[in-house]
Write a protein that holds these residues in place. Structure first.
Motif, PDB file in Angstrom:
ATOM      1  N   PRO A  16       0.809  -1.229   0.000  1.00  0.00           N
ATOM      2  CA  PRO A  16       0.000   0.000   0.000  1.00  0.00           C
ATOM      3  C   PRO A  16       0.838   1.274   0.000  1.00  0.00           C
ATOM      4  O   PRO A  16       0.463   2.266  -0.635  1.00  0.00           O
ATOM      5  CB  PRO A  16      -0.827  -0.116   1.288  1.00  0.00           C
ATOM      6  N   LEU A  17       1.957   1.250   0.686  1.00  0.00           N
ATOM      7  CA  LEU A  17       2.792   2.449   0.771  1.00  0.00           C
ATOM      8  C   LEU A  17       3.414   2.805  -0.576  1.00  0.00           C
ATOM      9  O   LEU A  17       3.751   3.962  -0.816  1.00  0.00           O
ATOM     10  CB  LEU A  17       3.889   2.250   1.819  1.00  0.00           C
ATOM     11  N   ALA A  18       3.540   1.807  -1.441  1.00  0.00           N
ATOM     12  CA  ALA A  18       4.176   2.047  -2.736  1.00  0.00           C
ATOM     13  C   ALA A  18       3.200   2.533  -3.797  1.00  0.00           C
ATOM     14  O   ALA A  18       3.628   3.017  -4.855  1.00  0.00           O
ATOM     15  CB  ALA A  18       4.848   0.758  -3.216  1.00  0.00           C
ATOM     16  N   LEU A  19       1.893   2.434  -3.535  1.00  0.00           N
ATOM     17  CA  LEU A  19       0.917   2.732  -4.592  1.00  0.00           C
ATOM     18  C   LEU A  19       0.952   4.171  -5.094  1.00  0.00           C
ATOM     19  O   LEU A  19       0.878   4.402  -6.310  1.00  0.00           O
ATOM     20  CB  LEU A  19      -0.490   2.352  -4.128  1.00  0.00           C
ATOM     21  N   PRO A  20       1.051   5.196  -4.234  1.00  0.00           N
ATOM     22  CA  PRO A  20       1.072   6.568  -4.772  1.00  0.00           C
ATOM     23  C   PRO A  20       2.216   6.809  -5.749  1.00  0.00           C
ATOM     24  O   PRO A  20       2.010   7.380  -6.830  1.00  0.00           O
ATOM     25  CB  PRO A  20       1.183   7.433  -3.519  1.00  0.00           C
ATOM     26  N   ASP A  78      -3.448  10.775   1.587  1.00  0.00           N
ATOM     27  CA  ASP A  78      -2.372  11.733   1.878  1.00  0.00           C
ATOM     28  C   ASP A  78      -1.777  12.295   0.593  1.00  0.00           C
ATOM     29  O   ASP A  78      -1.255  13.417   0.577  1.00  0.00           O
ATOM     30  CB  ASP A  78      -1.272  11.067   2.700  1.00  0.00           C
ATOM     31  N   ALA A  79      -1.867  11.508  -0.491  1.00  0.00           N
ATOM     32  CA  ALA A  79      -1.350  11.944  -1.791  1.00  0.00           C
ATOM     33  C   ALA A  79      -2.406  12.683  -2.608  1.00  0.00           C
ATOM     34  O   ALA A  79      -2.182  12.969  -3.795  1.00  0.00           O
ATOM     35  CB  ALA A  79      -0.836  10.738  -2.567  1.00  0.00           C
ATOM     36  N   GLY A  80      -3.566  12.971  -2.002  1.00  0.00           N
ATOM     37  CA  GLY A  80      -4.575  13.781  -2.675  1.00  0.00           C
ATOM     38  C   GLY A  80      -5.687  13.017  -3.358  1.00  0.00           C
ATOM     39  O   GLY A  80      -6.493  13.607  -4.083  1.00  0.00           O
ATOM     40  N   TYR A  81      -5.787  11.721  -3.109  1.00  0.00           N
ATOM     41  CA  TYR A  81      -6.822  10.915  -3.745  1.00  0.00           C
ATOM     42  C   TYR A  81      -8.142  10.986  -2.964  1.00  0.00           C
ATOM     43  O   TYR A  81      -8.145  11.068  -1.732  1.00  0.00           O
ATOM     44  CB  TYR A  81      -6.399   9.447  -3.821  1.00  0.00           C
ATOM     45  N   THR A  82      -9.248  10.925  -3.690  1.00  0.00           N
ATOM     46  CA  THR A  82     -10.564  10.732  -3.084  1.00  0.00           C
ATOM     47  C   THR A  82     -10.935   9.261  -3.218  1.00  0.00           C
ATOM     48  O   THR A  82     -10.371   8.533  -4.042  1.00  0.00           O
ATOM     49  CB  THR A  82     -11.636  11.587  -3.771  1.00  0.00           C
ATOM     50  N   THR A  83     -11.879   8.825  -2.391  1.00  0.00           N
ATOM     51  CA  THR A  83     -12.255   7.411  -2.398  1.00  0.00           C
ATOM     52  C   THR A  83     -13.741   7.243  -2.699  1.00  0.00           C
ATOM     53  O   THR A  83     -14.563   8.082  -2.346  1.00  0.00           O
ATOM     54  CB  THR A  83     -11.945   6.746  -1.045  1.00  0.00           C
ATOM     55  N   SER A  84     -14.048   6.148  -3.361  1.00  0.00           N
ATOM     56  CA  SER A  84     -15.434   5.759  -3.612  1.00  0.00           C
ATOM     57  C   SER A  84     -15.456   4.247  -3.777  1.00  0.00           C
ATOM     58  O   SER A  84     -14.411   3.589  -3.694  1.00  0.00           O
ATOM     59  CB  SER A  84     -15.989   6.460  -4.860  1.00  0.00           C
ATOM     60  N   ARG A  85     -16.651   3.704  -4.008  1.00  0.00           N
ATOM     61  CA  ARG A  85     -16.757   2.254  -4.170  1.00  0.00           C
ATOM     62  C   ARG A  85     -17.641   1.928  -5.368  1.00  0.00           C
ATOM     63  O   ARG A  85     -18.654   2.579  -5.609  1.00  0.00           O
ATOM     64  CB  ARG A  85     -17.339   1.605  -2.910  1.00  0.00           C
TER      65      ARG A  85
END
Length: 257
Positions: free
Chosen positions: A59-63, A95-102
């Motif tokens: 997960p830490l590497a995804l941004p 933290d990298a500016g992403y919004t979330t949805s499903r």
């Protein structure tokens, strides 16, 4: 909803979901736990340019990975299938500016309907109605963006063994409602996507007819597992529930730009 990796039916849905994105991509870049689906012909289409995490990933590497693989694009989009990976990824990505949805993966559990009277159409017949619909869905969208979103239909011809674009017409021959049907009879799966009704014909039953057509043809092709995806935050998933669909799982969506 927590994924159940030992549920054969859910495993088939996940395989079809990932396969759809792989097969329509112009190029695929693998990384541990997933892949990037890319197509430089349609850079404004998030559906053609994104990361899909469908296995164990860092997960830490995804941004940074998204920046590396999608850095040439005006957007970032990451799909994460597994709930635990998504939960661990949420903090770093937000933290990298992403919004979330499903996105809901919905399986058809109702009886197979009678044929709804729709018929196959080609991409040319849908070009005009699709262009008009995209301008309705995304006011202010540029001509180039509309072009990419409409013309990406050509890439989708490779997304399954048997791809059909279906439409229901008015008595005057005008396209009223349309949908994509992706059939893989060898594994018995059918994916239904992008059901749209022209604004002038909303509320007249055309969407139900074209959906019934897709479900009927899928069953006719020996696809016993019929499913679609729907945004959890928008109303259509409630309509799909009334048409016999149930939520089988969710996919987590992280977006920026």
């Amino acid at each position: 909803m927590t994924a159940h990796p030992h549920d054969p039916e859910l495993a088939r849905i996940h395989a079809s979901f990932s396969g759809f994105h792989r097969r329509q991509a112009d190029r695929v870049v693998e990384f541990p736990g997933g892949f990037a689906a890319l197509d430089d012909r349609y850079t404004h289409s998030r559906g053609n340019n994104h990361l899909l995490v469908d296995g164990p990933a860092d997960p830490l590497a995804l941004p940074a990975l998204a920046d590396e693989l999608l850095g040439h694009l005006p957007h970032r989009l990451v799909y994460v299938v597994d709930d635990e990976v998504a939960a661990a990824s949420r903090g770093p990505l937000e933290d990298a500016g992403y919004t979330t949805s499903r996105t809901l993966l919905m399986r058809h559990d109702g009886p197979v309907p009678a044929h709804g009277g729709g018929r196959p159409v080609d991409a040319e017949e849908l070009r005009g109605p699709s262009s008009t619909a995209w301008r309705r869905f995304a006011p202010g969208v540029s001509d180039e963006e509309v072009h990419h979103l409409v013309e990406r239909r050509s890439a989708r011809l490779g997304a399954a063994d048997d791809v059909r674009f279906l439409a229901v017409h008015t008595e005057d021959g005008e396209v009223a409602s349309w949908v994509d049907l992706y059939l893989d009879p060898a594994v018995g799966t059918a994916r239904i996507e992008d059901l749209v009704t022209a604004e002038a014909h909303l509320g007249q039953g055309y969407a139900g007819r074209v959906l019934d057509t897709a479900l009927h043809l899928a069953a006719e092709a020996d696809c016993d597992l019929r499913f679609l995806s729907a945004n959890e935050a928008k109303w259509p998933h409630r309509w799909y529930e009334r048409r016999g669909f149930v939520v089988a799982d969710t996919v987590h969506v992280f977006a920026r730009g």
